[in-house]
Enzyme design. Structure first.
Site, PDB file in Angstrom:
ATOM      1  N   CYS A  94       5.603  -4.428  16.023  1.00 25.06           N
ATOM      2  CA  CYS A  94       5.315  -3.482  17.140  1.00 25.06           C
ATOM      3  C   CYS A  94       3.682  -3.676  17.382  1.00 25.06           C
ATOM      4  CB  CYS A  94       5.319  -2.083  16.284  1.00 25.06           C
ATOM      5  SG  CYS A  94       6.970  -1.353  15.857  1.00 25.06           S
ATOM      6  N   CYS A 135       5.628  -6.654   7.601  1.00 26.83           N
ATOM      7  CA  CYS A 135       6.790  -6.400   8.246  1.00 26.83           C
ATOM      8  C   CYS A 135       7.016  -7.410   9.453  1.00 26.83           C
ATOM      9  CB  CYS A 135       6.414  -5.061   9.012  1.00 26.83           C
ATOM     10  SG  CYS A 135       7.821  -4.484   9.973  1.00 26.83           S
ATOM     11  N   CYS A 155       3.322   8.592   1.091  1.00 26.47           N
ATOM     12  CA  CYS A 155       3.670   7.636   2.261  1.00 26.47           C
ATOM     13  C   CYS A 155       3.752   6.088   1.268  1.00 26.47           C
ATOM     14  CB  CYS A 155       2.740   7.462   3.300  1.00 26.47           C
ATOM     15  SG  CYS A 155       3.271   6.200   4.496  1.00 26.47           S
ATOM     16  N   CYS A 160       0.628  -1.750  15.820  1.00 19.75           N
ATOM     17  CA  CYS A 160       0.628  -1.619  14.214  1.00 19.75           C
ATOM     18  C   CYS A 160      -0.255  -2.684  13.697  1.00 19.75           C
ATOM     19  CB  CYS A 160       2.088  -1.493  13.690  1.00 19.75           C
ATOM     20  SG  CYS A 160       2.025  -1.587  12.178  1.00 19.75           S
ATOM     21  N   GLU A 181       0.709  -1.207  -0.043  1.00 14.71           N
ATOM     22  CA  GLU A 181      -0.064  -0.035  -0.010  1.00 14.71           C
ATOM     23  C   GLU A 181       0.958   1.331  -0.043  1.00 14.71           C
ATOM     24  OE1 GLU A 181      -1.496  -1.820   3.245  1.00 14.71           O
ATOM     25  OE2 GLU A 181      -3.368  -1.215   3.062  1.00 14.71           O
ATOM     26  N   CYS A 218      -1.736   6.217   9.883  1.00 13.21           N
ATOM     27  CA  CYS A 218      -0.453   5.719  10.557  1.00 13.21           C
ATOM     28  C   CYS A 218      -0.894   4.713  11.449  1.00 13.21           C
ATOM     29  CB  CYS A 218      -0.099   6.625  11.763  1.00 13.21           C
ATOM     30  SG  CYS A 218       1.597   7.041  11.564  1.00 13.21           S
TER      31      CYS A 218
HETATM   32  S1  SF4 Z   1       5.377   0.385  12.930  1.00 17.54           S
HETATM   33 FE1  SF4 Z   1       4.672  -1.568  11.990  1.00 17.54          FE
HETATM   34  S2  SF4 Z   1       5.408  -1.300   9.727  1.00 17.54           S
HETATM   35 FE2  SF4 Z   1       6.684  -0.054  11.209  1.00 17.54          FE
HETATM   36  S3  SF4 Z   1       8.316  -1.170  12.254  1.00 17.54           S
HETATM   37 FE3  SF4 Z   1       6.495  -1.458  13.607  1.00 17.54          FE
HETATM   38  S4  SF4 Z   1       5.545  -3.462  12.800  1.00 17.54           S
HETATM   39 FE4  SF4 Z   1       6.923  -2.598  11.036  1.00 17.54          FE
END
Ligand code: SF4
Length: 363
Positions: free
Chosen positions: A128, A124, A117, A131, A104, A347
């Site tokens: 986190c 990923c 962006c 996220c 995306e 975000c």
């Molecule tokens: S915020 Fe999301 S995309 Fe960014 S490093 Fe952490 S897990 Fe990965």
């Protein structure tokens, strides 16, 4: 097997032109057509002779990300769902072609500029906890062509309404410093005055805090601005929100920031997602001030976007108080309300989500 040219640097295009028996200036013309004029078909590269265009159509390929769907937000932003790599089951599926994936990007127009962006990985691995992208896991790294291609396609898609200035933020899916070489190859093309031609202050790379990557970036002559996703005021809190902190704890991360050679008038950006009842107290703000002392920096406060994860947004009062503590201590601080929340473009929301809002289906 045709040679993919999107993502190649001037030098790499020169080597490719030489392999075809062409002079170096043909590589410069190809570079200009690809990155400055955003031509995705050799037949449209009218700065090249017809015979070369025909040869390139046989011996080379240009594979920009394909727009699968676009999700326009009421605030004017557009989230793009792209497909990359060989289409599944296609004849071109081979070990030499990156495997198919979906990523995306978000196009955000505002006040004489557009900010795009983009993603640097599909999914990923960093995990986190706040996220949504993390829930995808790492699918694969993107190539330089797939990274730069998101910018080119987003600009082309909005060609009629482009503002004079373009900003690019590497804050979409993925941790850019865990796909360092491809990310930096793309950044060099974006910053090349003969390529896309963005200014160094107009590209920002956001990292969760991969210290070896920050140290490597510090050695680069040409580099983007750097933003650190901080999101916590102590190791205990950050360990719980961002497991990467156990590998690169705050002291190590902030020491790397202190050593980073900032350009004149350049600031680090610390991003701080405010999670209601988790990291949003005035005491958290005071600890943040102490943590980032001696780093020339500003702090972007990002109130949590409601989603499917078990967090709640901070109250407007706690956001205001947090910012007041920072500003009173001399730390420039800004509240950034994410755009495109209604279409899952904000975000921490990039996770290939379908949306209840109207969208334009392309195929
Ligand atoms: S915020 Fe999301 S995309 Fe960014 S490093 Fe952490 S897990 Fe990965």
């Amino acid at each position: 097997m045709p040679v993919e040219v999107l993502g190649k640097s001037t030098e790499e295009l020169r080597e490719f032109a030489a392999s075809l028996g062409e002079k170096p200036f043909r590589a410069a013309q190809l570079h200009h057509a690809l990155y400055a004029e955003r031509r995705f078909a050799f037949s449209e590269m009218t700065n090249l002779p017809a015979a070369l265009r025909e040869r390139l159509a046989k011996d080379a390929s240009i594979t920009p990300p394909r727009v699968l769907r676009k999700f326009p937000s009421v605030d004017g932003s557009i989230r793009y769902l792209f497909s990359i790599g060989a289409p599944a089951g296609s004849a071109s599926e081979s070990p030499a072609v990156p495997k198919p994936a979906q990523i995306e990007a978000v196009f955000m127009p505002r006040d004489g500029r557009q900010t795009i962006c983009i993603s640097t990985q599909a999914g990923c691995a960093v995990d986190c906890h706040f996220c949504l992208t993390a829930q995808l896991g790492l699918i694969r790294n993107l190539t330089a062509g797939e990274i730069v291609g998101q910018v080119l396609v987003a600009l082309e898609e909005n060609r009629e309404k482009l503002a004079p200035q373009t900003n690019v933020v590497l804050m979409g899916q993925g941790e850019p410093l865990l796909n360092y070489d491809a990310t930096m190859a793309a950044v060099r093309i974006l910053l090349d005055p003969k390529g896309v031609g963005l200014g160094p202050r107009h590209i920002t790379l956001s990292t969760s805090g991969i210290v070896p990557g920050i140290e490597r970036l510090a050695q680069e002559k040409i580099r983007p601005s750097l933003a650190i996703s901080l999101n916590a005021s102590s190791d205990e809190q950050r360990d719980a929100l961002m497991p990467i902190n156990r590998k690169y704890p705050l002291a190590v991360l902030l020491e790397a920031c202190r050593k980073f050679p900032l350009r004149p008038r350049e600031y680090f950006t610390f991003e701080y997602v405010l999670l209601g009842g988790v990291n949003d107290t005035p005491e958290d703000a005071r600890r943040v001030v102490r943590l980032i002392a001696n780093v020339r920096s500003k702090v972007n406060l990002i109130p949590w976007n409601p989603g499917s994860l078990p967090y709640r947004p901070p109250t407007p009062e706690s956001v205001e108080e947090f910012q007041r503590v920072l500003v009173d201590k001399g730390v420039p601080s800004f509240v950034r309300y994410s755009r495109g929340q209604d279409v899952f473009a904000a975000c921490g929301q990039l996770a290939l989500m379908e949306t209840p809002s109207p969208f334009v289906e392309l195929r």
